[in-house]
Write a protein that holds these residues in place. Structure first.
Motif, mmCIF file in Angstrom:
data_model
loop_
_atom_site.group_PDB
_atom_site.id
_atom_site.type_symbol
_atom_site.label_atom_id
_atom_site.label_comp_id
_atom_site.label_asym_id
_atom_site.label_seq_id
_atom_site.Cartn_x
_atom_site.Cartn_y
_atom_site.Cartn_z
ATOM 1 N N GLY D 3 9.384 15.424 -29.640
ATOM 2 C CA GLY D 3 10.710 15.114 -28.404
ATOM 3 C C GLY D 3 11.916 14.511 -29.230
ATOM 4 N N VAL D 4 11.620 13.654 -30.343
ATOM 5 C CA VAL D 4 12.908 12.986 -30.685
ATOM 6 C C VAL D 4 13.488 13.885 -31.751
ATOM 7 N N GLU D 6 13.656 17.128 -31.307
ATOM 8 C CA GLU D 6 14.016 18.024 -30.278
ATOM 9 C C GLU D 6 15.649 17.410 -29.650
ATOM 10 N N GLN D 7 15.382 16.182 -29.367
ATOM 11 C CA GLN D 7 16.602 15.404 -28.610
ATOM 12 C C GLN D 7 17.876 15.507 -29.794
ATOM 13 N N ARG D 10 19.351 18.661 -30.167
ATOM 14 C CA ARG D 10 20.622 19.018 -28.938
ATOM 15 C C ARG D 10 21.636 18.436 -29.270
ATOM 16 N N MET D 14 25.326 19.963 -29.501
ATOM 17 C CA MET D 14 26.357 19.548 -28.647
ATOM 18 C C MET D 14 27.667 19.300 -29.306
ATOM 19 N N GLN D 17 29.257 22.258 -30.744
ATOM 20 C CA GLN D 17 29.851 22.966 -29.809
ATOM 21 C C GLN D 17 31.200 22.191 -29.259
ATOM 22 N N ILE D 18 31.293 21.136 -29.102
ATOM 23 C CA ILE D 18 32.517 20.296 -28.785
ATOM 24 C C ILE D 18 33.601 20.790 -29.867
ATOM 25 N N TRP D 40 29.616 10.653 -23.461
ATOM 26 C CA TRP D 40 28.316 10.345 -24.134
ATOM 27 C C TRP D 40 27.840 8.837 -23.886
ATOM 28 N N ALA D 43 23.593 5.223 -26.678
ATOM 29 C CA ALA D 43 22.497 5.762 -27.261
ATOM 30 C C ALA D 43 22.718 6.885 -28.041
ATOM 31 N N MET D 44 23.102 7.927 -27.335
ATOM 32 C CA MET D 44 23.523 9.211 -27.908
ATOM 33 C C MET D 44 24.452 8.928 -28.919
ATOM 34 N N ARG D 45 25.425 8.150 -28.811
ATOM 35 C CA ARG D 45 26.336 8.088 -30.000
ATOM 36 C C ARG D 45 25.660 7.499 -31.214
ATOM 37 N N ASP D 47 22.658 7.571 -32.086
ATOM 38 C CA ASP D 47 21.898 8.735 -32.415
ATOM 39 C C ASP D 47 22.748 9.654 -33.206
#
Lengths: 924, 510, 169, 71
Positions: D3-4, D6-7, D10, D14, D17-18, D40, D43-45, D47
């Motif tokens: 899962g990690v 995979e995340q 993603r 993203m 794409q931006i 975002w 946490a996403m930043r 990552d």
């Protein structure tokens, strides 16, 4: 409350000149062109009538409404005679009495004398009028010619047609033509043999009828009548409320007999629908009492366990405990919530408030994420507000209508009818869509231009149109200079004029002939008022947000913003998409579209809610699901949404749901998502709700409780209880108090209250000190953001391309009779029109694969495959296949991918590379 | 060289004119097909002249045998002598019909040689407003029945802006229409047909003048399908007029563009009513429209439209050619000019009589018509078509003019007179009026749709002697409702023949 | 009213081609299309309703409404030699009713005649009111009609020739 | 794929794409940073920063540059 709507006989007329006249001695002044009938109704002079009703143009056939005008010979019909200055009209004279009685005697000579046992007894205009003219006997022989043995057509599941009771007033035929625009009905034959008829050799069900109910609504007798009225009796009380299907947001009167709902009748005063309806709102409400409804809370420890029915208190405590435990174990941000566009503003508001204030995170998103989030983004960037610019009535002033990626006659039928009416009057139509939707060509409607583009090339097509506008010198210079940010315009102009944006350069990419693009651009730019209407065919793309801005650019460049008849208008999918977005459901925004990083906005909420809110965005739905799969996100509150059916790449969604420790589903039915839930909280149907919906034109409509909640609790009450159990009480006495809080904290809602809505019916936000009665058309003097902002919109092809393995492009849409994932409509008789999802495939593609019409096929993409039946269709070009996603069994979203809009992560539902193969047998 | 003239008029053909023409051609004769002179009891009436435009002698009721056996000489019992000198013709004041029966209807040169096109040329030498003025001055009134002044109607259309056809974008081409109502459905009338079959160019000329005057660019003729011969001739005439430059982009070489299309009805009497006609021309059910809006403002396809009857339009070229005053000098009171009367039914000398308004019905029936065909006494004359009253013989001195007839409780209608002898059953005729209305009602308004059927039933009961007083009262009440309550003239006028029969011939109802 | 004796079978692609060009040239073409179909095929088959609706961009109900309004339009094949007697006043005045009865009797007595000419659907006025009773036989107008002259005309048309009294030009 | 992982994948998609879609005419890294900053989670930043540090080859140049601009 019971409000009986008065029928003024003929439609209102708007005219600059007023004329004054005297009717039965009473003076009145009306706009020139107003009928005598309408003027008389306004002074309460009761003129009998049967063929006239104010939703239809005057017809002049029944001849009951004859009047005398001093100085004129004869007895003209008041419905077709316009008022003139200085007229003196008498509506009640012995001569008129005798004539009216004579006419009524003729009617009754060919009508069953069964009033007392008739299902319309007490709700029949013929009966009323016979009384009004004082008819006591019929002198004609009862052995004369008649229609008393004419048959019944019961083929429609919702209404019957009993020809023996028909008075041939043509109201049904006219309603079908004028109001609905389907032309399914006609008068067949002539003279005494005239009869209401569908097309030769068809009954109602097999005809072109779309069951909108306009004919039933228009019928003055029991000829066309709801079966529910025949079964349950004539209603005795009424409650005004709002439909809970699509984003049109039609107003209805729920008519009850005791506590039993008998029928839903469209409200003539309804700001969105003006008395019209579609098959869903009018008839498909039976799901609300469907046996599948869950009315008691249920819990289970693990999704492998059986459900256990519990009391509210236990369920709420169970939910709060689990959520708290997750936060304790995995951090504050390990839980979140999803709001639903099917719920009221008040219900949505309390969920996002609970997430932000009680959970202490900004992990709240709404189902608009997967439909119109690019609209919010794109229109905010360019115009400054995340909403459509016009009211629906504005379409009546449009000269050129540009429909992109929307199918109004199926998905927004009541607005579709309005649009069709304007098109029949002569507005020019441009359709940009891979499919030949109904608007492209249907009775009395035809698109001047159909740009049948390859899915995924929207931005290229609109850029090419804008290129033509700029290079041909059709820019509305004055508008741009006065209203827009000129620097941004110049940058955009330089960009769009590049040869690579020309129709010729993009022809191969888009598949649209350059000449067609040029002609369409000319029509839009030059017809006068150009109006853009769009739907999910715009937003659900990897460039959804770019496309919204591209359209906004085009509208600004041609000066088509800021007055009736123009604008950029999203057609929202669900009833409260606009509202759920307005209410602060996005992880980066508070109510009223204020970014969470905006210190002053945050301070306002901090102080009102007595908490300290976070200043950085939370997770969007796809982020939550990804984080769940990664084990970092473990608890989810899902309000009235079925993400395990409606979201893309279902396998991924299921994996995420399975990975969570606490999934709370609040819904009417045990939906697909509930398979992965630990707590099921029974929701309320729209008939049980008290609150407001905000439709696609920013219109805030009241939703009033027609019956008490079957579960015993309001949905907002349940949310508040969980919040309280989490340690953050949200004590509201009623829904009105929630709206009062919204109004207090949201500048665009400052003037909104239940009291105002009950008084004026509805308002369109912004509704505040500057616009106390709301704002039908936005950006009239200036853009909300000040100057209109042009944004360059480079065309970037999607990663999802047809390949040798997946050579076809799948695109998806809706059909009239079904709604979204079908949770409601599949539980009604609407299934007679659309019992399954079917794949439309071009004959050439079908032949190449050995697929015949009606065959079962397997359709697969790089993420999954499913089966359904195929239909050979010439509505789509070769290389494209199309289906709907209304039935869980077909699992369309098993094959849609994770691709999404670059700016908002709105899924790219509209483009999936697939292959189709013949398949044996049915189902999965 | 000898030239033979044989009518191709449908009435003449119905009596064998084609056979005569074939027989003459078979003998190598030069045959010119013309319209009919309008002396229908003489058909086939064959004429002969020593040169094409010479004076013509004629023979009546000619047979093929007469031709084959070479019997057409001055000794033939049916020899008529010089046709123009026959009293029936020489007493007439032919204005509209001046060329009918004389020219080849499809020969543009023949038409011009006999004065055709002079009206259009005169009109186009004037300003449109002056043409309107001339038509107003002439006092010309609509010949369809209502008698509305043509000039005023034209003025209304001239005052409107052209419009795009209904449902077309505002950027589309804008139009006005000239519509000719050639749905001559009234029994006892055939003047439109004979004019179209005998001198179609005059109709086209009149339409062009109207179009020029009001600023119209398109013309439509609505012709009933029962007139196949007129259809052939009109289609031929339109084609010929286009190639002569009388119609098309550049009428008579000018900037004025006007073209004409002819469409067929499909068997509906009510489509003679102008608004039903518009619906039918638009390809829809021939349902009567409520007025307003007037067709002059929103007519065919929703654009401003002149609707006139054939005879109205055909009167116009003469008005422009000979002057409005000359036309206005004819007639009486507010009925100016000539009317083409049609003598029909049980009449010895049936046909066309064009006379200035004011001639009496008796002169027409007795002097021109020669009384009944059966030789029995006249019982009734129905004036103005099936919706006109039945007039008993003692009232036949009424002058044939709009006002005088109205005063006498009758109407001019389309100028037809149908004669009945004393064998007629007027109760049956009254019933027939209701039956016809029931058969032909468009079905829109209640008094006509249901009333006509009930009318038949009530008269049936009356004739059975069932409760006569009550039924008579009911019939009169019904007639009242139909008369005052109907949407259009069909339901509104059907009581005319019924009540006149009831009033004048009550004995027939027992 | 304008009729022909022999009609081809319904052929959708032929009809489509004919109607398409008709529609291109005329505004408001529904009635024109129905008339054209009837002219070519003798009547209006159900398939034509669908086709006309599609080509004219109107509904099937619209076409049905027009089709059922006009007395001329028929939905079954016509008789070989339709005989239609004028039933209006001018012809009544010279024995039109008696002629209609006599003609009915003649048809009752002669099956072939009845089959060839079909049921007399009365027609209101043929514009031959000074020469009544008038009749339309196989599309040809007759004046001063009698049972005898009607029979002769029917026989003449049946035999492919022209009867002695006139005919089409 | 865990899962990690995979995340992370993603987030890479993203971000790229931006960068690929921001309007032309402006500085791409700044626009990407602004966008990510606005939409975002922290946490996403974080990552993304981690990915940029350890496997920057998956990211477009502009994204790597943008990460440097993130707050």
């Amino acid at each position: 409350m019971t409000v009986y709507e008065r029928d003024l006989g003929t439609p209102a007329v708007s005219a600059e000149t007023q004329v004054s006249l005297t009717i039965d001695g009473m003076p009145i002044t009306v706009p020139e062109g107003t009928s005598i009938m309408r003027a008389a109704a306004l002074v309460n002079a009761a003129i009998p009538k049967l063929c006239a009703t104010d939703s239809l143009e005057a017809f002049g056939s029944c001849r009951l409404c004859l009047v005398e005008i001093e100085g004129r010979p004869g007895t003209p019909a008041s419905c077709t005679t316009p008022c003139q200055e200085g007229m003196t009209v008498n509506t009640q004279t012995p001569r008129l009495d005798k004539l009216r009685k004579g006419v009524m005697e003729l009617y009754i000579s060919d009508h069953p004398l069964d009033c007392l046992t008739c299902s319309a007894n007490g709700d029949c205009e013929l009966q009323d009028m016979a009384g009004a003219v004082g008819l006591r006997e019929v002198r004609y022989s009862d052995e004369g010619e008649n229609h008393l043995s004419a048959g019944k057509d019961e083929s429609n599941p919702y209404f019957t047609f009993d020809a023996s009771k028909c008075i041939v007033c043509s109201r049904c035929v006219r309603a079908c033509s004028e109001v609905q625009g389907t032309f399914a009905l006609t008068i067949a034959g002539r003279g005494f043999g005239s009869e209401v008829s569908t097309a030769k050799g068809t009954d109602f069900l097999a005809s072109d009828c779309v069951s909108c109910g306009a004919c039933v609504q228009a019928c003055p007798t029991a000829t066309l009548q709801e079966k529910s009225v025949i079964d349950r009796g004539v209603p005795s009380r009424k409650v005004k409320t709002t439909c809970a299907y699509c984003g049109v947001g039609c107003s209805f009167t729920a008519e009850l007999r005791g506590d039993e709902l008998v029928r839903m009748v469209p409200d003539k005063q309804g700001g969105a629908n003006a008395g019209h309806s579609c098959v869903k709102g009018r008839f498909a409400w039976g799901y609300a009492n469907h046996e599948d409804r869950i009315t008691e809370p249920m819990i289970r420890d693990s999704i492998d366990d059986e459900w256990r029915v519990v009391g509210w208190e236990e369920a709420i405590q169970f939910a709060a405990d689990r959520l708290k435990k997750i936060q304790a174990d995995h951090g504050i941000d390990a839980i979140g919530g999803i709001t639903s566009s099917r719920c009221t503003n008040e219900e949505v508001y309390v969920v996002q408030k609970m997430v932000r204030a009680a959970f202490g995170t900004n992990n709240v998103d709404t189902c608009a994420r997967v439909c119109h989030s690019p609209t919010g983004y794109g229109l905010k960037q360019t115009f400054g507000t995340s909403a459509g610019t016009q009211d629906f009535a504005s379409v009546q002033d449009a000269d050129a209508i540009l429909v992109i990626g929307a199918n109004p006659t199926d998905a927004h039928p009541v607005f579709g009818s309005r649009m069709k009416r304007r098109l029949r009057e002569g507005a020019e139509l441009i359709v940009i869509d891979p499919r030949a939707i109904d608007l492209v060509r249907s009775p009395h409607i035809g698109a001047q231009h159909h740009l049948q583009l390859r899915p995924g090339t929207n931005v290229a097509v609109v850029n090419a149109m804008a290129h033509v506008v700029v290079t041909e010198g059709w820019v509305a210079e004055e508008f741009v200079n006065e209203r827009c940010d000129v620097e941004s315009f110049k940058a955009w102009e330089r960009f769009i004029a590049l040869p690579e944006n020309s129709p010729e350069a993009l022809e191969e990419t888009t598949g649209v002939p350059a000449a067609a693009v040029r002609e369409a651009a000319e029509t839009y730019a030059k017809a006068g008022n150009g109006a853009i209407y769009y739907g999910l065919g715009v937003t659900e793309h990897s460039q959804g947000s770019t496309m919204v801005m591209a359209m906004a650019n085009l509208a600004m460049a041609t000066g088509n913003i800021g007055r009736p008849g123009v604008g950029v208008n999203p057609l929202r999918g669900q009833n409260n998409v606009q509202g759920s977005c307005d209410m602060g459901s996005f992880p980066h925004e508070f109510a009223g579209y204020r970014h969470v990083s905006d210190d002053s906005a945050r301070a306002l909420f901090d102080s009102a809610w007595g908490v300290s809110l976070r200043g950085e965005p939370g997770m969007r739905i796809p982020n939550m699901l990804d984080a769940a799969v990664a084990g970092k996100f473990r608890g989810l509150y899902v309000q009235g949404e079925d993400i395990a059916q409606s979201d893309p790449n279902i396998h991924h969604v299921e994996a995420a749901l399975k990975a969570m420790d606490c999934v709370i589903v609040q819904d009417l039915f045990l939906n697909e998502t509930a398979r992965f839930a630990h707590i099921f909280l029974p929701g309320t149907s729209f008939l049980e709700k008290d609150g407001t919906f905000t439709n696609a034109e920013r219109r805030i409509n009241r939703v009033r409780p027609v019956v008490p909640p079957l579960s015993g609790m309001s949905e907002w009450g349940v949310t508040c209880a969980i919040s309280e159990a989490m340690g953050y009480p949200m004590p509201y006495a009623d829904a009105a108090e929630i709206m009062d809080e919204i109004a207090a904290l949201t500048p665009t809602f400052a003037g909104v209250s239940f009291a105002l809505l009950d008084e004026v019916g509805s308002v369109q936000w912004p509704c505040n000190g500057e616009a106390p009665m709301g704002t039908p058309v936005m950006h009239e003097q200036r853009f909300v953001r000040g100057e209109g902002q042009f944004v360059t919109t480079p065309y970037v092809p999607t990663d999802e391309r047809s390949t040798r393995r997946y050579p076809l492009l799948l695109t998806t849409g809706r059909i009239l009779s079904q709604y979204n994932v079908g949770a409601q409509t599949r539980r009604t008789e609407n299934t007679v029109w659309h019992a399954e999802d079917i794949l439309d495939i071009h004959a050439a593609d079908a032949e190449a694969r050995g697929v015949a019409d009606g065959d079962w096929i397997e359709i697969s993409s790089r993420v999954g495959s499913t089966r359904m039946r195929a239909r050979l269709s010439d509505e789509i070009p070769a290389g494209v296949v199309y289906t709907t996603f209304h039935h869980p069994v077909s699992g369309t979203n098993v094959i849609t991918t994770d691709n999404s809009d670059w700016a908002t992560n709105c899924p790219e539902y509209k483009v999936t590379a697939v292959e189709v193969r013949p398949s044996m047998g049915a189902g999965l | 060289m000898t030239v033979w003239f044989v009518p191709r008029d449908a009435a003449a053909k119905s009596m064998g004119a084609d056979g005569i023409a074939s027989a003459l051609l078979a003998r190598g004769e030069e045959v010119i097909r013309t319209g009919s002179r309008g002396m229908l009891w003489l058909e086939p009436l064959v004429e002969c002249a020593s040169e094409r435009n010479g004076s013509r002698v004629g023979w009546s009721n000619v047979t093929v045998a007469d031709v084959n056996e070479d019997r057409l000489d001055t000794d033939h019992p049916a020899y008529l002598g010089e046709v123009d000198l026959l009293t029936y013709l020489s007493r007439q004041q032919r204005w509209i019909y001046e060329r009918v029966g004389i020219i080849d209807p499809l020969d543009p040169q023949d038409f011009q040689h006999h004065g055709g096109l002079a009206g259009l040329k005169a009109a186009m030498a004037m300003a449109p407003a002056d043409v309107l003025e001339a038509v107003k001055t002439s006092g010309l009134r609509g010949r369809g029945g209502a008698g509305f002044p043509a000039g005023i109607k034209w003025q209304t259309v001239a005052d409107q802006e052209p419009q795009p056809l209904r449902g077309q974008p505002s950027r589309a081409t804008r139009h006005k229409f000239i519509c000719v109502n050639a749905d001559e459905g009234d029994s006892g009338t055939f003047a439109d047909r004979m004019l179209m079959e005998g001198d179609p160019f005059s109709l086209l000329e009149g339409m062009a003048i109207a179009a020029y005057a009001v600023g119209a660019d398109r013309g439509m003729i609505y012709l009933r399908s029962e007139y196949p011969e007129a259809w052939d001739i009109l289609c031929g005439a339109i084609e010929a007029a286009r190639s002569e430059g009388w119609l098309g982009e550049s009428v008579l070489g000018s900037n004025f563009a006007f073209d004409v299309e002819v469409r067929l009805g499909a068997g509906s009497y009510v489509c003679g009513e102008e608004t039903a006609m518009l619906e039918s021309l638009e390809g829809r059910r021939g349902m009567v429209r409520a007025k307003p809006p007037l067709p002059a403002i929103k007519g065919l396809f929703g654009v401003p439209t002149v609707i006139n009857n054939v005879l109205t339009i055909a009167s116009v070229p003469g008005i422009l050619a000979r002057g409005a005053e000359a036309y206005a000098a004819l007639g009486c009171e507010r009925s100016r000019g000539t009317q083409v009367f049609q003598l029909a039914g049980n009449i010895a000398q049936g046909g066309i009589v064009e006379m200035a308004f004011g001639v009496s019905a008796r002169e027409l029936v007795e002097d021109f018509g020669g009384g009944t065909l059966s030789g029995r006494p006249v019982k009734a004359v129905q004036i103005g078509g099936p919706l006109g009253a039945y007039i008993p013989p003692d009232q036949l001195d009424v002058p044939m003019a709009y006002e005088a007839l109205a005063d006498a409780g009758a109407m001019l209608g389309h100028g037809g007179l149908v004669v009945f002898d004393d064998s007629a059953d007027m109760a049956e005729q009254a019933r027939f009026a209701m039956e016809c209305c029931a058969e032909e009602s468009c079905g829109k308004c209640t008094p006509c749709r249901i009333g006509a059927v009930r009318g038949v039933e009530v008269i049936d009961r009356l004739r059975q002697g069932d409760n006569i007083e009550t039924q008579t009262l009911l019939l009169r009440d019904l007639c009242d409702v139909m008369k005052q309550g109907s949407l259009c003239a069909m339901g509104g006028l059907t009581p005319n023949p019924v009540l006149s029969a009831l009033d004048h011939f009550a004995e027939d109802f027992r | 009213m304008i009729s022909r004796s022999a009609f081809p079978q319904w052929n959708e692609s032929d009809a489509r081609a004919r109607l398409t060009s008709l529609i291109r040239e005329h505004d408001g073409p529904v009635l024109l299309c129905l008339q054209d179909v009837q002219m070519v095929y003798g009547f209006v088959p159900t398939a034509a309703v669908e086709l006309i609706a599609e080509l004219c961009n109107v509904s099937r109900a619209d076409v049905t409404g027009v089709l059922t309004f006009y007395a001329d339009l028929r939905t079954t094949p016509p008789p070989a030699i339709p005989v239609r007697l004028c039933a209006a006043e001018a012809c009544q005045a010279v024995g039109g009713r008696a002629l209609a009865q006599a003609w009915q009797q003649a048809c009752d007595q002669d099956d072939q005649l009845a089959v060839d000419t079909g049921v007399d659907e009365p027609i209101f006025c043929l514009g031959n009111c000074a020469l009544g009773p008038a009749a339309m036989v196989g599309g040809q107008l007759m004046g001063r009609a009698t049972v005898m002259s009607l029979k002769e005309r029917v026989a003449g048309i049946r035999d492919g020739g022209r009867s002695s009294v006139g005919g089409e030009s | 794929m865990s899962g990690v992982v995979e995340q992370d994948a993603r987030l890479v998609v993203m971000a790229n794409q931006i960068a690929n879609n921001v309007p032309v005419g402006g500085e791409v890294p700044q626009q990407v940073a602004d966008h990510i900053g606005k939409f975002w989670t922290g946490a996403m930043r974080a990552d993304l920063k981690r990915i940029a540090e350890h496997s920057s080859d998956q990211l477009r140049q502009e994204v790597v540059a943008a990460v440097a601009l993130l707050a």
